[in-house]
Enzyme design. Structure first.
Site, short mmCIF file in Angstrom:
data_model
loop_
_atom_site.label_atom_id
_atom_site.label_comp_id
_atom_site.label_asym_id
_atom_site.label_seq_id
_atom_site.Cartn_x
_atom_site.Cartn_y
_atom_site.Cartn_z
N ASN A 36 -10.20 -0.59 0.32
CA ASN A 36 -8.74 -0.46 0.30
C ASN A 36 -8.23 -0.96 -1.05
OD1 ASN A 36 -5.98 -0.75 0.64
ND2 ASN A 36 -6.12 -1.78 2.62
N HIS A 86 -3.40 6.81 3.22
CA HIS A 86 -3.80 5.53 2.63
C HIS A 86 -5.18 5.17 3.16
CE1 HIS A 86 -4.05 1.49 1.37
NE2 HIS A 86 -3.79 0.96 2.55
N CYS A 92 0.83 -1.23 0.00
CA CYS A 92 0.00 0.00 0.00
C CYS A 92 0.85 1.27 0.00
CB CYS A 92 -0.94 -0.01 1.20
SG CYS A 92 -1.90 -1.52 1.31
O1 UT7 Z 1 -3.68 -1.66 3.72
C1 UT7 Z 1 -2.86 -2.38 4.56
C2 UT7 Z 1 -3.11 -2.09 5.95
N1 UT7 Z 1 -4.32 -2.68 6.39
C3 UT7 Z 1 -4.80 -2.29 7.51
O2 UT7 Z 1 -4.25 -1.41 8.12
C4 UT7 Z 1 -6.02 -2.97 8.07
C5 UT7 Z 1 -5.93 -2.99 9.54
N2 UT7 Z 1 -6.95 -3.72 10.25
C6 UT7 Z 1 -8.28 -3.42 10.23
O3 UT7 Z 1 -8.74 -2.60 9.47
C7 UT7 Z 1 -9.15 -4.08 11.27
O4 UT7 Z 1 -8.33 -4.77 12.18
C8 UT7 Z 1 -10.20 -5.07 10.68
C9 UT7 Z 1 -11.29 -4.30 9.99
C10 UT7 Z 1 -9.54 -6.04 9.73
C11 UT7 Z 1 -10.86 -5.86 11.80
O5 UT7 Z 1 -11.46 -4.99 12.75
P1 UT7 Z 1 -11.16 -5.15 14.32
O6 UT7 Z 1 -11.94 -4.12 15.01
O7 UT7 Z 1 -9.67 -5.13 14.50
O8 UT7 Z 1 -11.79 -6.54 14.62
P2 UT7 Z 1 -11.11 -7.85 15.26
O9 UT7 Z 1 -10.20 -8.49 14.29
O10 UT7 Z 1 -10.54 -7.48 16.61
O11 UT7 Z 1 -12.36 -8.76 15.47
C12 UT7 Z 1 -13.43 -8.39 16.38
C13 UT7 Z 1 -14.56 -9.41 16.27
C14 UT7 Z 1 -14.07 -10.85 16.32
O12 UT7 Z 1 -15.03 -11.60 17.05
P3 UT7 Z 1 -14.78 -11.98 18.60
O13 UT7 Z 1 -13.48 -12.74 18.63
O14 UT7 Z 1 -14.70 -10.67 19.31
O15 UT7 Z 1 -15.98 -12.79 18.95
C15 UT7 Z 1 -14.09 -11.31 14.88
O16 UT7 Z 1 -14.26 -12.69 14.75
O17 UT7 Z 1 -15.22 -9.29 14.99
C16 UT7 Z 1 -15.29 -10.57 14.35
N3 UT7 Z 1 -15.24 -10.38 12.91
C17 UT7 Z 1 -16.34 -10.19 12.15
N4 UT7 Z 1 -17.65 -10.14 12.47
C18 UT7 Z 1 -18.53 -9.92 11.46
C19 UT7 Z 1 -14.15 -10.32 12.11
N5 UT7 Z 1 -14.52 -10.10 10.83
C20 UT7 Z 1 -15.88 -10.01 10.83
C21 UT7 Z 1 -16.84 -9.79 9.83
N6 UT7 Z 1 -18.13 -9.74 10.19
N7 UT7 Z 1 -16.50 -9.60 8.54
#
Ligand code: UT7
Length: 320
Positions: free
Chosen positions: A274, A244, A113
């Site tokens: 993204n 970004h 990115c």
């Molecule tokens: O371009 C390169 C750089 N990329 C980035 O910088 C991306 C960075 N990361 C992110 O944007 C975020 O971390 C994500 C959007 C990928 C994820 O968001 P988050 O707030 O960090 O969520 P998490 O991974 O901590 O997951 C929270 C909960 C989990 O459930 P539990 O364990 O709390 O029960 C996941 O299983 O959300 C759940 N989850 C979902 N639920 C519904 C993860 N993906 C989904 C989904 N729909 N698609």
């Protein structure tokens, strides 16, 4: 000799993929995606469209807006993590051919990115050294070809698209790109990668989202502090802050930490998702086309991606 940012162009694929597409196929909801990412839709290229096709269309617009002949281009740099071919030929070579530019130096950059900012840095160096006069830089991605659509934690984030710019030699210091700085830390490679030939698995993107999020906020913020300080500039000297576009929460956290005003912050992630190396040039192009960005204004680019890589740039936009 100085390097000047002379024009911008972008190609936005027609097909819109809304959050409902994911809701219909996996355990997720529109509310979760919107709340956690700020994304409501992204664009998807046609099956027969390759990254080089998206890059070529964006490049044609940038060349036209720079009012130069394509024959005047003496270097083509394409930043991509979704190249047409594995290893070779480079996507830049294919774009050169599709544009009908012969005997030109053409190369790809792999900085995920951060790719467009890396390409800008290389273009600036080639021009300032006197080796090249007109450099076409492109960020082009067909991420839908490397996204794992069985992984609900990453697949809804990404979209396809391309952006391109012409960077030209000038003797006017007041028209020059002010500064570009790029960094990396390969020790953090496991946060975001495509296993490829090291693995039996298919070459799909894998990301440790939560950890990546934290490093992204940290480096995107420190990057801006560093480049502003180095150039003795403040937020007031910046017309548009163009980070970004990975996640609206990242943009908000970084923008707030740096005290940018709402009207300075550019957000396109809601509409395009993204698009990796294409996200910053697509955002610059949007501001140019809707009239928010005018010739002579100063933009601050701020990127972060797999590698890990990160970089920022202070650019006087000289598009007409
Ligand atoms: O371009 C390169 C750089 N990329 C980035 O910088 C991306 C960075 N990361 C992110 O944007 C975020 O971390 C994500 C959007 C990928 C994820 O968001 P988050 O707030 O960090 O969520 P998490 O991974 O901590 O997951 C929270 C909960 C989990 O459930 P539990 O364990 O709390 O029960 C996941 O299983 O959300 C759940 N989850 C979902 N639920 C519904 C993860 N993906 C989904 C989904 N729909 N698609």
């Amino acid at each position: 000799m100085y390097a000047s940012f002379r024009s911008i162009g972008a190609f936005i694929p027609q097909t819109v993929r809304t959050n409902q597409w994911f809701v219909d196929r996996m355990d997720t909801s529109d509310e979760w995606i919107t709340k956690r990412t700020g994304i409501s839709e992204r664009r998807i290229a046609l099956k027969e469209q390759h990254t080089s096709d998206l890059g070529t269309e964006a490049a044609k617009i940038a060349i036209n807006r720079a009012s130069i002949e394509k024959e005047e281009i003496d270097l083509i740099i394409c930043a991509t993590i979704s190249p047409d071919y594995l290893c070779m030929p480079s996507t830049a070579c294919i774009i050169a051919d599709k544009l009908g530019i012969k005997n030109v130096m053409a190369l790809d950059i792999s900085a995920a990115c951060t790719g467009f900012v890396y390409a800008l840095s290389v273009a600036k160096a080639f021009i300032e050294s006197g080796m090249k006069k007109n450099v076409l830089i492109i960020g082009a991605e067909k991420l839908s070809s490397i996204v794992d659509y069985t992984d609900r934690t990453t697949c809804m984030l990404f979209g396809d698209g391309a952006g391109a710019a012409i960077i030209s030699m000038t003797d006017k210091k007041e028209d020059a790109i002010i500064d570009v700085q790029c960094s990396s830390d390969g020790g953090l490679k496991d946060l975001l990668l495509t296993p490829g030939i090291q693995s039996e698995e298919a070459s799909f993107m894998q990301m440790k989202g939560n950890e990546t999020f934290k490093v992204a906020v940290r480096t995107l913020t420190s990057d801006v502090r560093l480049i502003l300080e180095r150039n003795k500039m403040t937020n007031d000297d910046i017309d548009l802050f163009i980070p970004h576009q990975a996640n609206y929460r990242i943009i908000k956290a970084v923008g707030d930490a740096l005290n940018f005003k709402e009207e300075q912050k550019v957000v396109t992630v809601n509409k395009y998702g993204n698009t990796s190396s294409a996200s910053i040039p697509m955002a610059i192009n949007k501001c140019y086309e809707d009239g928010t960005l005018k010739s002579g204004e100063v933009i601050l680019l701020d990127a972060f991606g797999g590698g890990l890589t990160w970089g920022s740039a202070l650019v006087k936009f000289m598009g007409k």
